[in-house]
Design a protein around this motif. Structure first.
Motif, PDB file in Angstrom:
ATOM      1  N   PRO A 223       1.439   5.103   1.215  1.00  0.00           N
ATOM      2  CA  PRO A 223       2.189   3.911   0.814  1.00  0.00           C
ATOM      3  C   PRO A 223       1.542   2.636   1.345  1.00  0.00           C
ATOM      4  CG  PRO A 223       3.671   5.621   1.623  1.00  0.00           C
ATOM      5  CD  PRO A 223       2.287   6.082   1.928  1.00  0.00           C
ATOM      6  N   ILE A 224       1.514   1.605   0.507  1.00  0.00           N
ATOM      7  CA  ILE A 224       0.974   0.313   0.905  1.00  0.00           C
ATOM      8  C   ILE A 224       2.036  -0.422   1.716  1.00  0.00           C
ATOM      9  CG2 ILE A 224      -0.123  -1.792   0.036  1.00  0.00           C
ATOM     10  CD1 ILE A 224      -0.475  -0.339  -2.632  1.00  0.00           C
ATOM     11  N   PRO A 225       1.671  -1.042   2.845  1.00  0.00           N
ATOM     12  CA  PRO A 225       2.663  -1.820   3.602  1.00  0.00           C
ATOM     13  C   PRO A 225       3.266  -2.920   2.737  1.00  0.00           C
ATOM     14  CG  PRO A 225       0.666  -1.478   4.907  1.00  0.00           C
ATOM     15  CD  PRO A 225       0.369  -0.987   3.523  1.00  0.00           C
ATOM     16  N   VAL A 226       4.573  -3.004   2.711  1.00  0.00           N
ATOM     17  CA  VAL A 226       5.267  -3.988   1.856  1.00  0.00           C
ATOM     18  C   VAL A 226       5.363  -5.294   2.625  1.00  0.00           C
ATOM     19  CG1 VAL A 226       7.349  -4.469   0.537  1.00  0.00           C
ATOM     20  CG2 VAL A 226       6.553  -2.110   0.790  1.00  0.00           C
ATOM     21  N   THR A 227       4.359  -6.152   2.448  1.00  0.00           N
ATOM     22  CA  THR A 227       4.314  -7.462   3.086  1.00  0.00           C
ATOM     23  C   THR A 227       3.895  -8.498   2.063  1.00  0.00           C
ATOM     24  OG1 THR A 227       2.015  -7.108   3.775  1.00  0.00           O
ATOM     25  CG2 THR A 227       3.743  -6.502   5.343  1.00  0.00           C
ATOM     26  N   GLY A 228       4.052  -9.774   2.423  1.00  0.00           N
ATOM     27  CA  GLY A 228       3.639 -10.861   1.546  1.00  0.00           C
ATOM     28  C   GLY A 228       4.821 -11.538   0.880  1.00  0.00           C
ATOM     29  N   PRO A 229       4.540 -12.407  -0.087  1.00  0.00           N
ATOM     30  CA  PRO A 229       5.616 -13.100  -0.817  1.00  0.00           C
ATOM     31  C   PRO A 229       6.516 -12.110  -1.554  1.00  0.00           C
ATOM     32  CG  PRO A 229       3.491 -14.135  -1.217  1.00  0.00           C
ATOM     33  CD  PRO A 229       3.207 -12.858  -0.494  1.00  0.00           C
ATOM     34  N   SER A 230       7.674 -12.604  -1.982  1.00  0.00           N
ATOM     35  CA  SER A 230       8.670 -11.724  -2.603  1.00  0.00           C
ATOM     36  C   SER A 230       8.123 -11.069  -3.864  1.00  0.00           C
ATOM     37  CB  SER A 230       9.932 -12.522  -2.928  1.00  0.00           C
ATOM     38  OG  SER A 230       9.625 -13.631  -3.779  1.00  0.00           O
ATOM     39  N   GLU A 231       7.363 -11.825  -4.694  1.00  0.00           N
ATOM     40  CA  GLU A 231       6.821 -11.227  -5.913  1.00  0.00           C
ATOM     41  C   GLU A 231       5.830 -10.110  -5.593  1.00  0.00           C
ATOM     42  OE1 GLU A 231       7.990 -15.453  -6.650  1.00  0.00           O
ATOM     43  OE2 GLU A 231       6.768 -14.395  -5.180  1.00  0.00           O
ATOM     44  N   VAL A 232       4.990 -10.351  -4.564  1.00  0.00           N
ATOM     45  CA  VAL A 232       4.006  -9.337  -4.175  1.00  0.00           C
ATOM     46  C   VAL A 232       4.714  -8.111  -3.582  1.00  0.00           C
ATOM     47  CG1 VAL A 232       2.060  -8.847  -2.652  1.00  0.00           C
ATOM     48  CG2 VAL A 232       2.201 -11.052  -3.833  1.00  0.00           C
ATOM     49  N   ARG A 233       5.749  -8.334  -2.765  1.00  0.00           N
ATOM     50  CA  ARG A 233       6.494  -7.191  -2.199  1.00  0.00           C
ATOM     51  C   ARG A 233       7.124  -6.350  -3.305  1.00  0.00           C
ATOM     52  NH1 ARG A 233       8.427 -11.125   1.479  1.00  0.00           N
ATOM     53  NH2 ARG A 233      10.477 -11.068   0.477  1.00  0.00           N
ATOM     54  N   ALA A 234       7.640  -7.019  -4.335  1.00  0.00           N
ATOM     55  CA  ALA A 234       8.232  -6.272  -5.446  1.00  0.00           C
ATOM     56  C   ALA A 234       7.177  -5.445  -6.172  1.00  0.00           C
ATOM     57  CB  ALA A 234       8.917  -7.240  -6.408  1.00  0.00           C
ATOM     58  N   ALA A 235       5.975  -6.036  -6.381  1.00  0.00           N
ATOM     59  CA  ALA A 235       4.906  -5.301  -7.061  1.00  0.00           C
ATOM     60  C   ALA A 235       4.429  -4.116  -6.224  1.00  0.00           C
ATOM     61  CB  ALA A 235       3.740  -6.247  -7.361  1.00  0.00           C
ATOM     62  N   ILE A 236       4.293  -4.318  -4.889  1.00  0.00           N
ATOM     63  CA  ILE A 236       3.851  -3.229  -4.014  1.00  0.00           C
ATOM     64  C   ILE A 236       4.883  -2.105  -3.998  1.00  0.00           C
ATOM     65  CG2 ILE A 236       3.387  -2.615  -1.618  1.00  0.00           C
ATOM     66  CD1 ILE A 236       2.129  -5.348  -1.243  1.00  0.00           C
ATOM     67  N   THR A 237       6.159  -2.474  -3.938  1.00  0.00           N
ATOM     68  CA  THR A 237       7.215  -1.453  -3.954  1.00  0.00           C
ATOM     69  C   THR A 237       7.160  -0.639  -5.247  1.00  0.00           C
ATOM     70  OG1 THR A 237       8.629  -2.862  -2.589  1.00  0.00           O
ATOM     71  CG2 THR A 237       9.699  -1.088  -3.814  1.00  0.00           C
ATOM     72  N   THR A 238       6.943  -1.325  -6.374  1.00  0.00           N
ATOM     73  CA  THR A 238       6.854  -0.628  -7.663  1.00  0.00           C
ATOM     74  C   THR A 238       5.645   0.294  -7.702  1.00  0.00           C
ATOM     75  OG1 THR A 238       7.920  -2.520  -8.742  1.00  0.00           O
ATOM     76  CG2 THR A 238       6.751  -0.960 -10.149  1.00  0.00           C
ATOM     77  N   LEU A 239       4.492  -0.184  -7.171  1.00  0.00           N
ATOM     78  CA  LEU A 239       3.285   0.650  -7.153  1.00  0.00           C
ATOM     79  C   LEU A 239       3.484   1.872  -6.266  1.00  0.00           C
ATOM     80  CD1 LEU A 239       0.357   1.084  -7.981  1.00  0.00           C
ATOM     81  CD2 LEU A 239      -0.342  -0.344  -6.050  1.00  0.00           C
ATOM     82  N   ASN A 240       4.091   1.680  -5.103  1.00  0.00           N
ATOM     83  CA  ASN A 240       4.359   2.830  -4.228  1.00  0.00           C
ATOM     84  C   ASN A 240       5.258   3.847  -4.923  1.00  0.00           C
ATOM     85  OD1 ASN A 240       2.838   1.875  -2.091  1.00  0.00           O
ATOM     86  ND2 ASN A 240       4.562   0.843  -1.109  1.00  0.00           N
ATOM     87  N   LEU A 241       6.277   3.349  -5.627  1.00  0.00           N
ATOM     88  CA  LEU A 241       7.176   4.253  -6.346  1.00  0.00           C
ATOM     89  C   LEU A 241       6.442   4.997  -7.458  1.00  0.00           C
ATOM     90  CD1 LEU A 241      10.047   5.288  -6.826  1.00  0.00           C
ATOM     91  CD2 LEU A 241      10.455   3.298  -8.289  1.00  0.00           C
ATOM     92  N   ALA A 242       5.563   4.272  -8.177  1.00  0.00           N
ATOM     93  CA  ALA A 242       4.799   4.919  -9.255  1.00  0.00           C
ATOM     94  C   ALA A 242       3.871   5.991  -8.700  1.00  0.00           C
ATOM     95  CB  ALA A 242       3.997   3.862 -10.021  1.00  0.00           C
ATOM     96  N   GLN A 243       3.193   5.696  -7.576  1.00  0.00           N
ATOM     97  CA  GLN A 243       2.309   6.702  -6.979  1.00  0.00           C
ATOM     98  C   GLN A 243       3.092   7.935  -6.536  1.00  0.00           C
ATOM     99  OE1 GLN A 243      -1.487   4.505  -5.010  1.00  0.00           O
ATOM    100  NE2 GLN A 243       0.396   4.261  -3.872  1.00  0.00           N
ATOM    101  N   GLU A 244       4.258   7.715  -5.942  1.00  0.00           N
ATOM    102  CA  GLU A 244       5.065   8.843  -5.481  1.00  0.00           C
ATOM    103  C   GLU A 244       5.528   9.698  -6.657  1.00  0.00           C
ATOM    104  OE1 GLU A 244       6.911  11.570  -3.248  1.00  0.00           O
ATOM    105  OE2 GLU A 244       5.530  10.002  -2.566  1.00  0.00           O
ATOM    106  N   ARG A 245       5.888   9.040  -7.768  1.00  0.00           N
ATOM    107  CA  ARG A 245       6.331   9.801  -8.942  1.00  0.00           C
ATOM    108  C   ARG A 245       5.182  10.603  -9.545  1.00  0.00           C
ATOM    109  NH1 ARG A 245      10.445   5.571 -12.065  1.00  0.00           N
ATOM    110  NH2 ARG A 245      12.167   5.789 -10.571  1.00  0.00           N
ATOM    111  N   VAL A 246       3.975  10.019  -9.538  1.00  0.00           N
ATOM    112  CA  VAL A 246       2.811  10.766 -10.041  1.00  0.00           C
ATOM    113  C   VAL A 246       2.558  11.984  -9.162  1.00  0.00           C
ATOM    114  CG1 VAL A 246       0.318  10.658 -10.394  1.00  0.00           C
ATOM    115  CG2 VAL A 246       1.759   8.777 -11.160  1.00  0.00           C
TER     116      VAL A 246
END
Length: 460
Positions: A223-246
């Motif tokens: 998992p990528i550390p969820v840091t940065g601006p709110s838009e970036v945190r939302a994108a990182i959270t989505t990417l982490n979720l997508a990787q976990e689902r894969v």
């Protein structure tokens, strides 16, 4: 060798304007520089306006003061103005004519005096013409003379007053608001701030890009550390979720295949027992051989599914040691496997996965070429590590070099009853530690299998 890093630097500089960081740097640096220049110009214009307003008010006060002196002591006032004894005012030249009065200034003075008045700005040279009569010493600057206004009004019928008021100007208003070295400093500061802002803004995106590349090449989910601006945190959270689902999908697929393989063992075993009861010996042998091929294909299919699900820990190993030990082990069983060239390199890999890849490649080389030569070297162009397994077999047609990695595909040079997934498994295993597996025909005959490890995984 010195030219290669130079080419790499030039390529990065050439590609930088097309990147998001380059575009942010350009926009921010130009925007900040232009904003600073416009702000300085606006500040200079406001300062000039305020000074002109204050200067006009001071000139009006001087004119009203001289007019009041004329009312109280006209004779003495005329005398002191003629002798230049009043600071900021003097007598007007008798030859001057009111040719271009300033309408606004004239109206303001008329309102304050209560008499019709006219005011005309004069040039410094015309106002202080007496300075032109004398030669100037070297280095004498005659430019900073006061601003002048020629004033004329009628105090009463037949009593016309003419005089000049002068005020020292702000000469800094005549200098450019921005010039060397300030203009260059603004540009440099804007560029540096743009680089810093672009680096900070794109840092989370670079982390996401590295994580996505690692997941696509290796398959390890971190998992990528969820840091940065709110838009970036939302994108990182989505990417982490997508990787976990894969990852969950891959695990579920492997579990299904393992369950199917396990469940098939029982009916296949019963079928094998029943085939043993067939009286025709020739038919029984053919049926049993077909059944064995079926069982092997089921096991190979499960191995292929599990090959991309390897959760082996990373280790830094000596490449020469693993190649030499593999050659020695094969030689003990009478196989012609030789370690021909070392590289004295350590690399970060998954040892069991690398051993599985090399084992499959060596098996193929022995099967089709009768021998295998193991070697490693560093690619001079990009510092990647190249591990090669070469044979002296017939090779492959160029059109089949890519098709060789497709599972269950039989090639023109295939022999025996193999399932055709050895190279597919080797490619999947190589991907688990970030390597790339390719095949090439050798110029002097035979096939060359090449494992390319990126320079980031190499330790010299």
């Amino acid at each position: 060798m010195a030219a290669e890093p130079k080419r790499g630097i030039l390529k990065r500089l050439r590609d930088y304007p097309r990147s998001l960081a380059g575009r942010l740097t350009l926009v921010l640096s130009l925007g900040m520089a232009i904003s600073a220049l416009l702000a300085l110009q606006a500040s200079d214009a406001l300062r000039s306006h305020v000074f002109r307003k204050e200067q006009t008010e001071a000139a009006l006060k001087s004119a009203v003061d001289i007019a009041h002196r004329y009312e109280r002591q006209p004779g003495s006032t005329e005398a002191v103005l003629s002798d230049g004894l009043v600071l900021g005012a003097h007598r007007a030249d008798a030859n001057w004519r009111m040719t271009a009065p300033d309408a606004q200034f004239s109206r303001l003075l008329t309102e304050r005096l209560g008499h019709p008045a006219q005011v005309m700005p004069l040039s410094n040279v015309e106002c202080f013409s007496r300075f032109a009569r004398y030669p100037h010493a070297a280095g004498m600057n005659t430019n900073p003379l006061p601003d002048c206004w020629f004033i004329q009004y009628a105090q009463r019928p037949g009593a016309q007053r003419r005089f000049v008021v002068d005020l020292w100007p702000d000469r800094s208003l005549h200098h450019p608001a921005v010039g060397p070295p300030y203009f260059e400093l603004i540009i440099i500061a804007g560029a540096l701030l743009g680089l810093l802002a672009a680096s900070l803004a794109t840092a989370p995106l670079r982390r996401m890009e590295r994580a996505a590349r690692a997941f696509s090449l290796v398959g390890d989910f971190e998992p990528i550390p969820v840091t940065g601006p709110s838009e970036v945190r939302a994108a990182i959270t989505t990417l982490n979720l997508a990787q976990e689902r894969v990852r969950e999908g891959l695990r579920e697929r492997t579990q299904i295949l393992a369950s199917v393989t396990h469940d098939l063992q029982t009916p296949l075993t019963r079928l094998r027992l029943r085939l043993e009861q067939v009286e025709d010996e020739d038919l029984r042998d053919r049926l049993v051989a077909d059944l064995q091929i079926t069982q092997q294909m089921v096991r190979d299919g499960l191995d292929l599914a599990r090959s991309s699900e390897l959760r082996e820990p990373w280790s830094v190993i000596d490449i020469d040691s693993i190649l030499s030990s593999m050659a020695e082990d094969a030689a003990e069983f009478g196989h012609r496997v030789a370690f021909t060239q070392g590289c004295a390199i350590q690399a970060r890999v998954k040892p069991n996965a690398l051993a599985r890849v090399l084992g499959n490649l060596v098996d193929n080389a022995l099967k089709y070429g009768g021998s295998a030569d193991l070697s490693c070297r560093i690619d001079r162009e990009n510092a990647d590590l190249l591990i090669t397994v070469a044979d002296r077999g017939p090779g492959l047609p160029d059109a089949e070099l890519v098709l060789a990695f497709q599972p269950f595909r039989r090639l023109s040079s295939s022999k025996g009853n193999g399932s055709g997934i050895g190279l597919a498994i080797a490619q999947a295993q190589a991907a688990t530690f970030g390597a790339m597996l390719t095949l090439h025909n050798r110029e002097d005959g035979g096939l060359l299998a090449e494992i390319r490890l990126p320079a980031s995984a190499v330790f010299t």
